[in-house]
Structures are given as C-alpha cells and as structure tokens.
Design a protein around this motif. Structure first.
Motif, mmCIF file in Angstrom:
data_model
loop_
_atom_site.group_PDB
_atom_site.id
_atom_site.type_symbol
_atom_site.label_atom_id
_atom_site.label_comp_id
_atom_site.label_asym_id
_atom_site.label_seq_id
_atom_site.Cartn_x
_atom_site.Cartn_y
_atom_site.Cartn_z
ATOM 1 N N UNK A 148 0.822 -1.213 0.000
ATOM 2 C CA UNK A 148 0.000 0.000 0.000
ATOM 3 C C UNK A 148 0.857 1.265 0.000
ATOM 4 N N UNK A 149 1.943 1.225 0.754
ATOM 5 C CA UNK A 149 2.857 2.369 0.796
ATOM 6 C C UNK A 149 3.533 2.558 -0.559
ATOM 7 N N UNK A 150 3.990 1.466 -1.155
ATOM 8 C CA UNK A 150 4.610 1.563 -2.477
ATOM 9 C C UNK A 150 3.642 2.154 -3.494
ATOM 10 N N UNK A 151 2.371 1.745 -3.405
ATOM 11 C CA UNK A 151 1.355 2.241 -4.345
ATOM 12 C C UNK A 151 1.158 3.756 -4.202
ATOM 13 N N UNK A 152 1.284 4.291 -2.988
ATOM 14 C CA UNK A 152 1.145 5.737 -2.776
ATOM 15 C C UNK A 152 2.307 6.513 -3.392
ATOM 16 N N UNK A 153 3.465 5.874 -3.482
ATOM 17 C CA UNK A 153 4.650 6.542 -4.027
ATOM 18 C C UNK A 153 4.701 6.515 -5.550
ATOM 19 N N UNK A 154 3.925 5.650 -6.186
ATOM 20 C CA UNK A 154 3.878 5.578 -7.658
ATOM 21 C C UNK A 154 2.820 6.574 -8.148
ATOM 22 N N UNK A 155 3.257 7.806 -8.358
ATOM 23 C CA UNK A 155 2.293 8.859 -8.638
ATOM 24 C C UNK A 155 2.931 9.978 -9.463
ATOM 25 N N UNK A 156 2.055 10.814 -9.997
ATOM 26 C CA UNK A 156 2.466 12.094 -10.597
ATOM 27 C C UNK A 156 1.634 13.170 -9.912
ATOM 28 N N UNK A 157 2.307 14.179 -9.432
ATOM 29 C CA UNK A 157 1.628 15.297 -8.762
ATOM 30 C C UNK A 157 1.647 16.506 -9.685
ATOM 31 N N UNK A 158 0.514 17.178 -9.762
ATOM 32 C CA UNK A 158 0.392 18.389 -10.577
ATOM 33 C C UNK A 158 0.315 19.569 -9.628
ATOM 34 N N UNK A 159 1.116 20.586 -9.890
ATOM 35 C CA UNK A 159 1.157 21.779 -9.038
ATOM 36 C C UNK A 159 1.179 23.019 -9.923
ATOM 37 N N UNK A 160 0.652 24.110 -9.363
ATOM 38 C CA UNK A 160 0.732 25.391 -10.059
ATOM 39 C C UNK A 160 1.733 26.287 -9.341
ATOM 40 N N UNK A 161 2.332 27.185 -10.105
ATOM 41 C CA UNK A 161 3.302 28.121 -9.555
ATOM 42 C C UNK A 161 3.323 29.383 -10.400
ATOM 43 N N UNK A 162 4.001 30.410 -9.917
ATOM 44 C CA UNK A 162 4.120 31.674 -10.658
ATOM 45 C C UNK A 162 5.085 31.529 -11.787
#
Length: 162
Positions: A148-162
């Motif tokens: 379950x922990x490994x599955x949480x780390x397999x990700x892409x995060x989208x963020x906004x910035x200036x």
C-alpha cells in the motif's frame, strides 16, 4: 431712431444680465474608503487553494500509462487548471516507489510526468504552461515497507506556480 434702437438693445442687455444665474449647491458625496489590496497576497492564497485541490495520478507497478480509474482525476485537474488556475504555470512531478535502480526510477518518473502532461493537453491545458520533472524514488510520501505504501509513491503530482 438710432438712439431708440441703442436704448432697446441696452435695456435688453441690462435686463438679461441682471438676472442671477441659479447655481446648485454642491452635494456632499460620501466616498467609500479605498483599501490597498495586495494582489500578490491574493494570488498566493489562490495558488495554495488550487494546489490543495489538485489530485495525484497513481500508476501501477513499473507502468507509466494512465489507469482508467485516473481519467476522472485528470479531467478534474484539467478543469481547475483551465479555469481558476489559468494564470499560473504548471509543474507535473513524476514519482516512483523504491524498487529498481535510481536511474531507472528517474526515467520512469519522467515518463509518468509526461503521460499526465499529455493527458492534460488533451483536456485543453496549454502545453506551453506545463513543465515536467522527475523525482524518481527520492520524494516518497510513505516510507513503510508495504504494498500500500509503495502504491502511494507511484504517482504524478500536478502543481501550479508563478
């Protein structure tokens, strides 16, 4: 006759000029106090709100194709980025679990970030606003030695910035 004409003109001028023009008293206008709004602060608040609303896209082990259950996340993120986030630049960060070499996970994280970027573009997000990067296995959200922990780390995060 000329004198009579001059007298009539003179009388008309005196009578016309002797009337006082009516001038209205100026009305007092209450002014609403002006506030010095710091637009940078407002943008920071909006930036934080958008970033807290964007959801991560999760991937299967050793995969970088978007799972069918993640299409809704992509669609929601794209809607937010196209509307409230339209004034910001976007960073898509690819992440991996700890399995595999660091080089392999760096490349896999980049492929995951590019897959999310491509999916956002198909939803109308301008590719000129999106930058991709990979953290590989170096940015875990969970460090337990479980599936379950490994599955949480397999990700892409989208963020906004200036």
């Amino acid at each position: 006759m000329k004198k009579l004409a001059y007298a009539v003109v003179f009388a008309a001028l005196v009578v016309g000029c002797s009337q006082k023009a009516t001038v209205e008293t100026p009305k007092v206008v209450e002014q609403t106090p002006s506030f010095n709004v710091n637009t940078q602060e407002d943008a920071n608040s909006r930036l934080q709100r958008i970033n807290s609303s964007l959801q991560s896209v999760y991937f299967d082990f050793d995969k970088y194709d978007i799972r069918s259950d993640m299409y809704g996340v992509i669609s929601n993120n794209a809607g937010l980025l196209n509307n409230d986030g339209k004034d910001f630049n976007i960073v898509v960060e690819g992440n991996c679990d700890e399995w595999g070499s660091e080089e392999y996970n760096q490349a896999l994280g980049l492929k995951r970030a590019k897959a999310v970027k491509d999916a956002l573009e198909t939803q109308g997000v301008s590719n000129s606003r999106i930058v991709v990067k990979s953290y590989g296995e170096n940015n875990p959200v969970c460090s337990e030695k479980t599936k379950d922990c490994d599955a949480q780390n397999r990700r892409a995060e989208t963020k906004v910035q200036f």
